[in-house]
Write an enzyme that holds these catalytic residues in place. Structure first.
Site, PDB file in Angstrom:
ATOM      1  N   ARG A 146     -17.769  -3.843  17.749  1.00 44.94           N
ATOM      2  CA  ARG A 146     -16.971  -5.048  17.528  1.00 44.94           C
ATOM      3  C   ARG A 146     -15.597  -4.951  18.168  1.00 44.94           C
ATOM      4  NH1 ARG A 146     -17.198  -5.283  12.377  1.00 44.94           N
ATOM      5  NH2 ARG A 146     -18.933  -6.741  12.394  1.00 44.94           N
ATOM      6  N   CYS A 175     -15.561 -10.668   5.985  1.00 49.22           N
ATOM      7  CA  CYS A 175     -14.995  -9.371   5.629  1.00 49.22           C
ATOM      8  C   CYS A 175     -13.728  -9.580   4.803  1.00 49.22           C
ATOM      9  CB  CYS A 175     -14.659  -8.576   6.886  1.00 49.22           C
ATOM     10  SG  CYS A 175     -16.049  -8.425   8.041  1.00 49.22           S
ATOM     11  N   CYS A 191       0.347   0.563  10.275  1.00 47.02           N
ATOM     12  CA  CYS A 191       0.028  -0.489   9.316  1.00 47.02           C
ATOM     13  C   CYS A 191       1.249  -1.259   8.836  1.00 47.02           C
ATOM     14  CB  CYS A 191      -0.727   0.097   8.124  1.00 47.02           C
ATOM     15  SG  CYS A 191      -1.351  -1.191   7.002  1.00 47.02           S
ATOM     16  N   CYS A 231       0.149   5.149   6.787  1.00 44.15           N
ATOM     17  CA  CYS A 231      -0.506   4.961   8.083  1.00 44.15           C
ATOM     18  C   CYS A 231       0.483   4.370   9.084  1.00 44.15           C
ATOM     19  CB  CYS A 231      -1.721   4.055   7.942  1.00 44.15           C
ATOM     20  SG  CYS A 231      -2.912   4.621   6.686  1.00 44.15           S
ATOM     21  N   CYS A 249       0.838  -1.199   0.000  1.00 46.45           N
ATOM     22  CA  CYS A 249       0.000   0.000   0.000  1.00 46.45           C
ATOM     23  C   CYS A 249       0.875   1.252   0.000  1.00 46.45           C
ATOM     24  CB  CYS A 249      -0.918   0.000   1.211  1.00 46.45           C
ATOM     25  SG  CYS A 249      -2.030   1.429   1.271  1.00 46.45           S
ATOM     26  N   CYS A 288     -19.436   0.434   8.110  1.00 48.00           N
ATOM     27  CA  CYS A 288     -18.636  -0.119   9.198  1.00 48.00           C
ATOM     28  C   CYS A 288     -17.476   0.848   9.405  1.00 48.00           C
ATOM     29  CB  CYS A 288     -18.138  -1.514   8.830  1.00 48.00           C
ATOM     30  SG  CYS A 288     -17.026  -2.257  10.046  1.00 48.00           S
TER      31      CYS A 288
END
Length: 335
Positions: A276, A113, A76, A73, A69, A204
């Site tokens: 969650r 997911c 991450c 971030c 990616c 979500c």
């Protein structure tokens, strides 16, 4: 900070109308300052008003495209900018994704997911994911994907494939966001959420705590989520996973009680949302997770791996839920 008895707080089962009386950071922070027993009592009261308190939904998460990616971030492991030892992999084949979905369903998952490490997907990638969504839906599972930023046609294509939920986290409060991410703005995250809403897909959206922020920042995140109109149907609360090679590795460890407080505050501020337990469960003992359920968490990610980091084993989770007398269900809101 001492508890102030004179702070006016909303009644647990009747949260303020989002358009008329929004949740300010100060009002959320006042909930955080309640004595722990009082906060959990209020959260449990709200939870029981809207959900079966002994029912929990199980979701399984699969990384369908791992690593590489371009974003930065700080938490991450999949960022190409961080040296975490993770090698980029191509998008999984449809047959492999469906096999993983069948295995998750057999293990008790109700929602499947799929996550892809993209800043924003290309048209051909959206088309491929749309085929995965249709295939997973045909198995009888709810579907959720997280693919990065979307434009309007992409959101509509996913909706046409039958997507139930789109995950796109805010991560943290607007004020703290620049300490975590610089390659995507907060407004870009909000814009993607609105496009998903406009396409008729459920949202979500949650965040990560334990990234070096203070309680005011955590309150700011909950306020942002609660003031979305409407607020997310699904709210994942993540504890930072300390991955070597990421900038946030080595951040001060979060007090488990602070994590439980965040679950309780999220439940009070967003009473009809499914809250969650997400990343970070591997670091929690059963007692901490039980407190989270008492505080209003009614879903958890289930399986051996959460994208690229470990998650409590399936059998250990089954044993914990059995000891607590928890039932697996859809976590449907009753009010």
């Amino acid at each position: 900070m001492p508890h102030t008895q004179t702070v006016a707080l909303p009644r647990p089962s009747k949260p303020p109308a989002q358009s008329a009386s929004p949740w300010s950071t100060e009002r959320v922070a006042a909930l955080y300052e309640l004595p722990f027993p009082d906060l959990l009592y209020r959260a449990q009261d709200v939870h029981r008003a809207h959900f079966d308190p002994a029912e929990i939904q199980l979701s399984s998460l699969l990384s369908i495209k791992t690593g590489g990616c371009p974003e930065d971030c700080g938490y991450c492991s999949q960022s190409a900018r961080h040296d975490t030892g993770l090698k980029a992999q191509p998008l999984m084949a449809l047959e492999d994704v469906l096999a993983a979905a069948r295995a998750a369903q057999a293990a008790g998952a109700r929602r499947f997911c799929m996550g892809a490490a993209w800043r924003s997907p290309k048209p051909r990638q959206v088309a491929a994911v749309a085929r995965m969504i249709a295939g997973v839906k045909a198995l009888g599972l709810e579907t959720c994907v997280t693919l990065g930023m979307l434009d309007d046609p992409q959101a509509r294509e996913l909706a046409d494939a039958g997507l139930d939920y789109y995950n796109h986290n805010l991560d943290t409060s607007p004020e703290f966001y620049g300490n975590v991410v610089t390659t995507r703005t907060y407004q870009e995250r909000l814009d993607t959420l609105q496009r998903v809403r406009d396409a008729g897909i459920k949202v979500c959206c949650g965040g990560i705590i334990g990234m070096g922020e203070d309680r005011t920042v955590r309150a700011g995140l909950i306020a942002q989520l609660a003031n979305l109109d409407p607020y997310p149907e699904s709210v994942p609360v993540n504890a930072l996973m300390h991955v070597a090679g990421t900038p946030l590795h080595g951040s001060r460890r979060l007090d488990p009680f602070e994590f439980v407080r965040t679950i309780a505050v999220a439940r009070i501020a967003m009473p009809r949302a499914v809250v969650r337990l997400s990343a970070g469960r591997e670091q929690m003992d059963d007692a901490t997770q039980a407190l989270c359920f008492l505080a209003g968490a009614n879903s958890m990610f289930y399986g051996d791996v959460l994208l690229t980091t470990a998650n409590p084993r399936v059998e250990a989770d089954r044993q914990m839920l059995a000891r607590l007398g928890m039932r697996v269900g859809d976590a449907a809101c009753k009010a």
